[in-house]
Scaffold this active site. Structure first.
Site, PDB file in Angstrom:
ATOM      1  CE  LYS A 270      -7.474  41.807  26.831  1.00  0.00           C
ATOM      2  NZ  LYS A 270      -6.604  41.610  27.976  1.00  0.00           N
TER       3      LYS A 270
ATOM      4  CG  ASP B   5      -4.458  44.291  27.993  1.00  0.00           C
ATOM      5  OD1 ASP B   5      -5.363  44.803  27.301  1.00  0.00           O
ATOM      6  OD2 ASP B   5      -4.260  43.059  28.033  1.00  0.00           O
TER       7      ASP B   5
ATOM      8  CE1 TYR C 152      -5.538  37.650  30.467  1.00  0.00           C
ATOM      9  CE2 TYR C 152      -5.104  39.962  30.839  1.00  0.00           C
ATOM     10  CZ  TYR C 152      -5.240  38.895  29.974  1.00  0.00           C
ATOM     11  OH  TYR C 152      -5.063  39.074  28.612  1.00  0.00           O
TER      12      TYR C 152
ATOM     13  CG  HIS D  39     -10.224  37.680  26.534  1.00  0.00           C
ATOM     14  ND1 HIS D  39      -9.910  37.631  27.866  1.00  0.00           N
ATOM     15  CD2 HIS D  39      -9.064  37.439  25.884  1.00  0.00           C
ATOM     16  CE1 HIS D  39      -8.607  37.386  28.006  1.00  0.00           C
ATOM     17  NE2 HIS D  39      -8.081  37.256  26.810  1.00  0.00           N
TER      18      HIS D  39
END
Ligand code: NAD
Length: 320
Positions: free
Chosen positions: A80, A46, A51, A113
């Site tokens: 996302k 994921d 990130y 997101h």
């Protein structure tokens, strides 16, 4: 190796019930961790633009594929769409950039997101862009509706850049609104979900519409202590909670496994994150035992409506 079951999504695709969450996985160790997680048996990863580690995630995947440990089609890679790429004409270009970062040509699942549009920041200016227009403190809201972003997400599914599409951090109202315009319903809804924040009615709504729910931050405050969040520090840790510990002892499992099983046994998928090989293996083994219905209710009764992941902390009043 643990055999992780799949769930069938509303578009017919199959998604593993347990995956590895990539938030706060550091760039230095990310490729190695993804590679090791694949060796341990993880198939779902994921990730997200936000990130900031998609290149390294892709390196870990590429190494495992090159060594013949896994084939691309056996993996379920999730990413996302960040808030500043909500404009309909930005969705496909940024998806292609993210795919290039991973070194793959499709995502198995691509999610919105957060249900909030922020003003576009070009990848050349700063990547990932984060919450602030200037990279420091200035919030600039975008002008794109969630409907037009979703239409562009549907385009990704139609063109094959994403096999499945979904949403994250959506409320019941936003889902109901979405059902008035979505040609393709979201395959999954990813939400914060732990015994302090259960959201049973949101989960029920998703189930009624055959939207699979993925729980994030399954260990509650633990993840947010790392973000120096006072409310997380002040909240009793779930791993030490008597009810969780008692169930763990009874089943010969760890408190972490009980928390993850509480979710998977109720039909949710989970995406815990760990840097430790021992915990990585432990977190994958969360479908091979059953809690009693009493244990499930006792854990659900710990609900305090306490959400830790609140963008209000960044000056974005989504849930106010
Ligand atoms: P998490 O609940 O998985 O907790 C991580 C923390 O738990 C870390 O401190 C880790 O060391 C510890 N931990 C992990 N396994 C353990 C074990 N077996 N025993 C004891 N401690 C253990 O937290 P998270 O990272 O917030 O959530 C998981 C994933 O969900 C993220 O990595 C990300 O992929 C996703 N996520 C998505 C959103 C979103 O907005 N969609 C937000 C947050 C997280």
């Amino acid at each position: 190796m643990v055999n992780v079951p799949n769930i069938e999504l509303n578009d017919g695709n199959k998604m593993p019930v347990v995956g590895f969450g990539l938030w706060k996985v550091s760039n230095d160790t990310c490729a190695e961790q993804v590679y090791n997680a694949i060796k341990t048996g993880y198939r779902l990863f994921d990730g997200a633009c936000d990130y900031g580690n998609e290149v390294e995630c892709g390196q870990g995947v590429a190494r495992a594929i090159k060594e013949g440990i896994v084939k691309r089609e056996e993996l379920f890679l999730v990413s996302k769409l960040w808030n500043s790429f909500h404009d309909a004409d930005q969705v496909e270009p940024i998806t292609k950039k993210q795919l290039a970062d991973w070194g793959i040509d499709y995502f198995d699942l691509y999610l919105i997101h957060f249900p909030i549009s922020l003003e576009y920041v070009s990848p050349e200016t700063r990547y990932p862009p984060g919450w602030y227009y200037d990279g420091e403190s200035e919030v600039r809201h975008g002008k794109t509706s969630l409907e037009s972003t979703w239409k562009a997400m549907e385009g990704l599914k139609k063109s094959g850049l994403a096999k499945s599409i979904g949403v994250s951090n959506y409320s019941g109202a936003l889902l109901l609104d979405m059902f008035t315009y979505a040609e393709i319903k979201p395959a999954t809804l990813q939400i914060e979900h732990h015994p302090y924040f259960v959201q049973p009615n949101l989960i029920k709504l998703a189930e009624q519409h055959k939207i699979a729910v993925t729980a994030y931050s399954s260990f509650g405050p633990l993840s947010f202590i790392e973000c120096d969040m006072k409310v997380a520090e002040d909240t009793p840790t779930l791993l030490e909670h008597d009810i969780i510990k008692k169930a763990a002892e009874k089943h010969g499992k760890t408190p972490a496994q009980v928390l993850l099983r509480w979710a998977t046994q109720r039909g949710l998928s989970v995406i815990p994150k760990s840097n430790s090989p021992k915990r990585l293996a432990e977190n994958l083994d969360v479908t091979s035992f059953d809690l009693t219905s009493d244990e499930i209710s006792q854990i659900s009764d710990l609900d305090r409506g306490l959400k830790f992941n609140v963008p209000t902390n960044y000056g974005i009043p989504i849930y106010v």
